[in-house]
Design an enzyme around this catalytic site. Structure first.
Site, PDB file in Angstrom:
ATOM      1  N   ASP A 338       0.817  -1.210   0.000  1.00  0.00           N
ATOM      2  CA  ASP A 338       0.000   0.000   0.000  1.00  0.00           C
ATOM      3  C   ASP A 338       0.849   1.257   0.000  1.00  0.00           C
ATOM      4  O   ASP A 338       2.002   1.247   0.422  1.00  0.00           O
ATOM      5  CB  ASP A 338      -0.926   0.014   1.227  1.00  0.00           C
ATOM      6  CG  ASP A 338      -0.148  -0.061   2.519  1.00  0.00           C
ATOM      7  OD1 ASP A 338       0.825  -0.852   2.574  1.00  0.00           O
ATOM      8  OD2 ASP A 338      -0.472   0.665   3.469  1.00  0.00           O
ATOM      9  N   GLU A 339       0.258   2.313  -0.471  1.00  0.00           N
ATOM     10  CA  GLU A 339       0.783   3.672  -0.314  1.00  0.00           C
ATOM     11  C   GLU A 339       2.256   3.826  -0.676  1.00  0.00           C
ATOM     12  O   GLU A 339       3.067   4.270   0.114  1.00  0.00           O
ATOM     13  CB  GLU A 339       0.565   4.139   1.135  1.00  0.00           C
ATOM     14  CG  GLU A 339      -0.894   4.172   1.507  1.00  0.00           C
ATOM     15  CD  GLU A 339      -1.103   4.664   2.928  1.00  0.00           C
ATOM     16  OE1 GLU A 339      -1.930   5.564   3.089  1.00  0.00           O
ATOM     17  OE2 GLU A 339      -0.448   4.170   3.849  1.00  0.00           O
ATOM     18  N   VAL A 340       2.581   3.434  -1.872  1.00  0.00           N
ATOM     19  CA  VAL A 340       3.966   3.584  -2.319  1.00  0.00           C
ATOM     20  C   VAL A 340       4.141   4.945  -2.971  1.00  0.00           C
ATOM     21  O   VAL A 340       3.326   5.347  -3.798  1.00  0.00           O
ATOM     22  CB  VAL A 340       4.325   2.468  -3.316  1.00  0.00           C
ATOM     23  CG1 VAL A 340       5.764   2.630  -3.788  1.00  0.00           C
ATOM     24  CG2 VAL A 340       4.112   1.114  -2.673  1.00  0.00           C
TER      25      VAL A 340
END
Lengths: 599, 541
Positions: A338-340
């Site tokens: 997630d959330e790279v």
């Protein structure tokens, strides 16, 4: 005087208080209306109760395993069953001896016989059968299950059917046929934003068992800290944990696993990658991408996501996963995703060159391609570790394959964990569309978007979790079948051992019932009296579950030294622990350790 | 509804701003872990304090508290010596004494000087809590007018001490000259919506002492239950407690709480809220509540004290006389909030009484009549009183009344201005309702902190009528399971606002003190919740 801001939540309970008027024996009545007795949480699939009462004499009542069945003959079954029988031997009866009334002359129930018809595996899995049936009538009480995991669920139900009345433990004639609606009923805990001492994790596992939850998703490391002590890479926790004390040793992990296994709970670790890895960089900066300053990157971000351009990153991850796979037992690992922050990859020349080499364009699509490439390498590693392992990933991984225009690029055995409720959260519920998309593409999915327990609002907020159904999206029956369950998440930015248990419970119980009980068990008002009983039951058993509105429990949390919060000890012959939470936990762990050594 | 949706809207915006579920692309959402440094910062910040770089060490084996030669002596100070010795040395101390650099001087004595006799003393609104503390090796000095000042000074002293990584105990050369800005610094606990076991009431009193609070406002009974065991009316709890055996504060329990508080310089102000909020009184005190009617027939429901009957006032006289005997504080809180007139309106006898008294149809006049009688009873038995703000807005004339401000009408500042203009002394509670927990407590303590009870339009004389404030923990959603975590360390923000100089308002500095204070409370065994990601050296376990 009531708080004026109560208006803000406009809760029915609150509203009732404003016009609270007195009636004869009002508190008796209020309690009868609000708190049920001998009800089961989560609600079984099918339950029939008669008005016939049977009384249980704690001195004579026996929990028995049918010796002709797998409960005794299968050693894997027997280990779990023996342990469970002694635990529930302690949980069944709570009225203090001095307050107990004799049951002479009453119709009594003398024993529960437990039969396991099939056999057992050492660890529970996604495929485990948790079904069971219970019959309580004048012939006695029987519990029938296919596996030990079903037996555990049935014992929990049986223990909840018993209620107190005038100093007696009572059970009504009952017939139950039960099985879970979803096989994956999880809770995510986060030990990176704050470290959770082991006793709190174990206590939480007890609470999960009381609510028939079966997956502990252990978000064990993150940007802020790396408390997992790796033997392969000791610097990960050596430099990435908050302090040397704030770590989980392999022995700690084994303890959690064993404690969970005996309660039919899978432990799925999450090593989130390629984002959320800042703490890894403390000990191993070489696996992360160096970010170069741009206007949107303050310098605390100088190390960004994993470096997908270096082969050494994959070698590192392979070694780590090999170690973790040996320690953890489950077939599934959560690998995050997630959330790279693509900005960091964008700022790094080495990564840029790699993208050119791979033919990924310098665009959103290209970065999605790059993350897809990275995660596929990771999933491939999981497949190749000695015990073949499958991946669970946060929804962005799926979204990025969609952006890349190549949904076939992601292995279909990957489970997509839907969590986002962002941006438009107050206008719509995009997670329902996400569920539809993910399942339309043929992936199995877990829902968390509407089960974020870390969000709190003043008052009684469990109905909002209770009323969110994982199947509530546009899709075919086949798509619905791909929803394997959900997870309550308690992110820990503002949660640690000081408030972890009361914030988690009984709010997570709402999710537990949603995921276990039939879809039409969905009226939170109707569920409320059972919820009250469940919360007081947990308090009585030593879980400081917080209140959900003005009321009381017969056995309050630490009300008097004479009324202890009972703690199930590991052996029935063990001491009945009467001190506070920590003492109990300590003893519990100690006894567990002793039992382990002896075994 | 317009107000409601505005509030909800603001609330949503706050959520969107601060409640991002995971650190995401938005830089603000990444919550950087905080490494809390224990450096001997004091909360609430003293009025005047000078810390020098010169540092001394302390050792468990050699350090002692002593009285100065001409000091008064008493149990309050004796027991405080024991408590603070334990707090300083016993908690997680290293097993072996660490090596201390030879160059470092050792502080071996803190000599305490109490000027006023303190035997059997009980704190009051007028008590002096001033103290001066001088830390120089080998002997420090703590001088105070009263034992209460000594308690505050010992707390400061204990907070000045910190440990280096190897466990050496350090205190810097320091001088402190300190006194509270406000005389009334309270915490309200509500033991009616949920019963709070004594254990947690005492834990909270400990926490109050660590934060220099000095009033425990005990909202002991309300609609939901009557856990106070009355001597004159034992049926009140026998029939009005959740459970008359277990959910009960006996006379012994109450004495225990009062003594525990006294030894920590904390006053116990009980609240017996009438005429509303009395549903739980009905079963044990038949005839006390007003019968409600549907048309011309009683409907079986009751609401609020019956203001037309003399027996009502007889009951209250007896009860308040008992309260006077049990609670030594000069003040009692008489409530008076949120009276709903529907039941009174439905009752034909009340209607006749209204006519007879010439109240017309103005039921607020009936309420005033009731309240005036209660206040007169209180005065006649010798107790000053505090009431909720409505009572003063409704025009009760006695200027000795203390009004507690609890809601915006239309703003907090407007209420303060209005009530002080009428000459009443006031306490501020509005804005400090800590029972409203929030996703990120790191944001809401800042709001508590920024609220200054003396910032409103008014003369200096008006400002001087603000005698303090209270953080309130209403009990609808709070009991022993979550009380301490929800209240602390958020209440520490209120503590500093009420104790420290009005110019102490730098948020960055306050944050550092809040962080250290939170970990200090955790180390002392209280489950004070975290304000952001990170850790304490000693976690709650």
């Amino acid at each position: 005087m009531r708080p004026y801001l109560v208006l803000l939540v406009a809760l029915s309970l609150q509203a009732a208080v404003a016009e609270w008027s007195y009636q004869t024996s009002w508190y008796e009545k209020a309690r009868q209306d609000k708190v049920a007795r001998g009800t089961v949480w989560p609600q079984p699939r099918s339950i029939d109760t008669t008005s016939v009462r049977y009384y249980l004499d704690p001195r004579n009542f026996r929990l028995e395993a049918d010796s002709s069945s797998a409960a005794v003959s299968d050693p894997e079954c027997k280990a779990v069953v023996d342990h469970a029988l002694s635990r529930y031997g302690e949980l069944l009866f709570w009225i203090p001896e001095e307050d107990r009334a004799g049951v002479d002359g009453d119709e009594t129930l003398d024993k529960l016989v437990l039969t396991i018809t099939r056999g057992c595996t050492r660890y529970p899995s996604l495929e485990s059968d948790e079904s069971y049936s219970i019959l309580v009538n004048s012939d006695g009480a029987t519990l029938l299950a296919q596996t030990a995991w079903g037996a555990l669920r049935g014992l929990e139900t049986f223990s909840q059917l018993i209620y107190g009345e005038n100093g007696k433990h009572v059970i009504n004639g009952t017939s139950i046929s039960d099985s879970p609606r979803f096989p994956h009923r999880g809770i995510m805990i986060d030990t990176a934003r704050h470290y959770l001492p082991l006793p709190f994790i174990l206590r939480h596992l007890d609470a999960m068992a009381y609510n028939k939850m079966n997956v502990l998703h252990w978000h064990i490391v993150d940007d802020q800290a790396f408390p997992f002590q790796s033997t392969t890479f000791p610097d990960l926790s050596g430099k990435g944990a908050y302090t040397r004390k704030h770590v989980y040793t392999p022995d700690d992990v084994s303890q959690v696993l064993e404690f969970a296994r005996l309660r039919g709970i899978r432990v799925i670790p999450e090593f989130d990658t390629p984002g959320h890895m800042m703490s890894w960089g403390q000990g191993h900066p070489e696996i992360l991408t160096r970010c170069y300053p741009t206007s949107f990157q303050p310098d605390i971000y100088y190390l960004g996501p994993a470096n997908p351009a270096r082969e050494t990153t994959y070698t590192f991850m392979r070694k780590l996963f090999e170690e973790i796979r040996e320690l953890f037992a489950d077939e599934y690992f959560h690998v995050g995703g997630d959330e790279v922050r693509f900005q960091c990859w964008n700022s790094n020349e080495e990564v840029q060159e790699f993208m050119v080499q791979q033919g990924f364009p310098n665009s959103t699509v290209g970065f999605a391609d790059l993350q897809g490439y990275y995660i596929n390498r990771i999933l491939e590693i999981l497949h190749q570790v000695p015990e073949r392992t499958r991946g669970i990933v946060w929804q962005e991984i799926f979204d990025n394959f969609e952006i890349s225009g190549d949904l076939t690029g992601l292995n279909l055995d990957t489970i997509i964990h839907v969590w986002e409720w962002n941006d438009t959260r107050y206008q719509g519920e995009p997670f329902r569309e996400e569920m539809a998309k993910v399942t339309a593409a043929g992936y199995r999915t877990i829902l968390s978007s509407c089960y974020y327990l870390n969000y709190i609002s003043y008052g009684r907020d469990w109905p909002q979790y209770y009323e969110c159904d994982p199947h509530d999206f546009q899709g075919t029956e086949a798509q619905k079948q791909l929803v394997i369950g959900g997870e309550a998440c308690l992110w820990a930015e503002w949660v640690d051992s000081t408030n972890f248990i009361p914030r988690m419970w009984p709010r997570a119980s709402a999710v537990a019932e949603r995921l276990w009980s039939p879809q039409d068990v969905a009226d939170s008002e109707a569920a409320s009296p059972r919820m009250e009983e469940q919360r007081c039951r947990m308090v009585r058993r030593g879980i400081p579950a917080q209140p959900q509105g003005p009321s009381y429990c017969e056995y309050e949390w630490n009300i008097l030294s004479q009324l202890p919060n009972y703690r199930p000890v590991i052996t029935s012959s063990g001491p009945r622990v009467t001190e506070g939470l920590f003492h109990n936990l300590f003893l519990g762990v100690l006894v567990l350790a002793v039992v382990k050594c002896l075994a | 509804m317009a107000v409601l949706s505005t509030i909800q809207c603001v609330f949503s915006v706050v959520l969107v701003l601060f409640a991002s579920p995971l650190p995401c692309l938005n830089v603000r959402a990444y919550q950087r872990p905080v490494m809390v440094q224990q450096t001997g910062k004091v909360l609430p910040k003293p009025q005047m304090m000078t810390v020098s770089a010169e540092a001394y060490t302390l050792a468990m084996s050699s350090f002692k508290f002593t009285y100065g030669s001409s000091s008064e002596m008493c149990d309050i100070v004796d027991q405080a010596f024991r408590r603070y010795y334990d707090l300083i040395f016993d908690v997680d101390g290293p097993k072996k004494a660490p090596k201390v650099p030879e160059s470092m001087a050792e502080l071996t004595v803190l000599q305490v000087m109490v000027k006023e006799p303190c035997k059997g003393a009980y704190p009051s609104l007028e008590s002096s809590e001033n103290y001066t503390l001088t830390v120089t090796a080998p002997m420090g000095m703590l001088v105070a007018d009263s034992a209460w000042g000594v308690l505050r000074g010992l707390e400061t002293f204990s907070q000045l001490i910190y440990r280096t990584d190897d466990g050496t105990m350090i205190i810097n050369k320091t001088t402190v000259d300190d006194f509270p800005r406000f005389a009334h610094r309270g915490i309200l606990l509500d033991t009616s919506r949920h019963f709070i076991p004594l254990k947690y009431i005492k834990q909270n009193l400990d926490a109050m002492a660590y934060n220099k609070f000095n009033v425990f406002h005990w909202h002991i009974v309300d609609d939901q239950s009557f856990p106070y065991q009355s001597v004159v009316f034992p049926d009140l709890s026998a029939k009005g407690a959740f459970n008359p055996y277990t959910h009960l504060y006996t006379q012994e329990d109450v004495k225990d709480v009062i003594e525990y508080s006294r030894l920590r310089g904390i006053r116990v102000v009980p609240e017996f809220d009438t005429p509303g909020h009395t549903a739980s009184w009905g079963a044990g005190l038949p005839g006390f509540l007003t019968p409600c009617y549907d048309g011309s027939t009683p409907n079986g429901k009751y609401y609020a004290a019956n203001p037309m009957l003399n027996t009502t006032y007889d009951y209250m006289t007896k009860l308040l006389q008992e309260v006077k005997d049990v609670f030594p504080d000069k003040h009692v809180h008489l409530g008076g909030d949120e009276v709903n007139f529907n039941c009174w309106k439905s009752n034909p006898d009340i209607t006749k009484f209204m006519e007879k008294m010439g109240f017309g149809t103005d039921y607020s006049k009936l309420e005033q009549y009731y309240i005036k009688n209660i206040l007169d009873i209180s005065t006649s038995i010798g107790r000053d009183y505090i009431v909720w703000q409505e009572v003063l807005d409704n025009g009760v004339q006695d200027k000795s009344t203390v009004g507690e401000v609890w809601f915006e009408n239309p703003t907090i500042q407007a209420v303060l201005e209005r009530l002080t203009a009428k000459g009443y002394r006031v306490l501020l509670a509005a804005g400090w309702y800590l029972n409203h927990d929030v996703y990120n407590p790191g944001t809401d303590w800042a709001d508590f902190y920024k609220l200054d009870p003396q910032v409103f339009n008014g003369t200096q004389a008006q400002k001087d009528l603000v005698i303090g404030g209270e953080a309130c923990m209403w009990g609808e959603y709070v009991d022993g399971t979550n009380l301490i975590a929800r209240l602390w360390p958020r209440a520490s923000a209120v503590a500093e606002r009420l104790w420290s100089n009005k110019d102490v308002k730098n948020m960055a500095d306050a944050t550092v003190r809040m962080d250290e204070q939170r970990c200090r409370m955790v180390r002392r065994g209280l489950n004070a919740e975290p304000l952001h990601p990170g850790f304490c050296q000693f976690e709650y376990d």
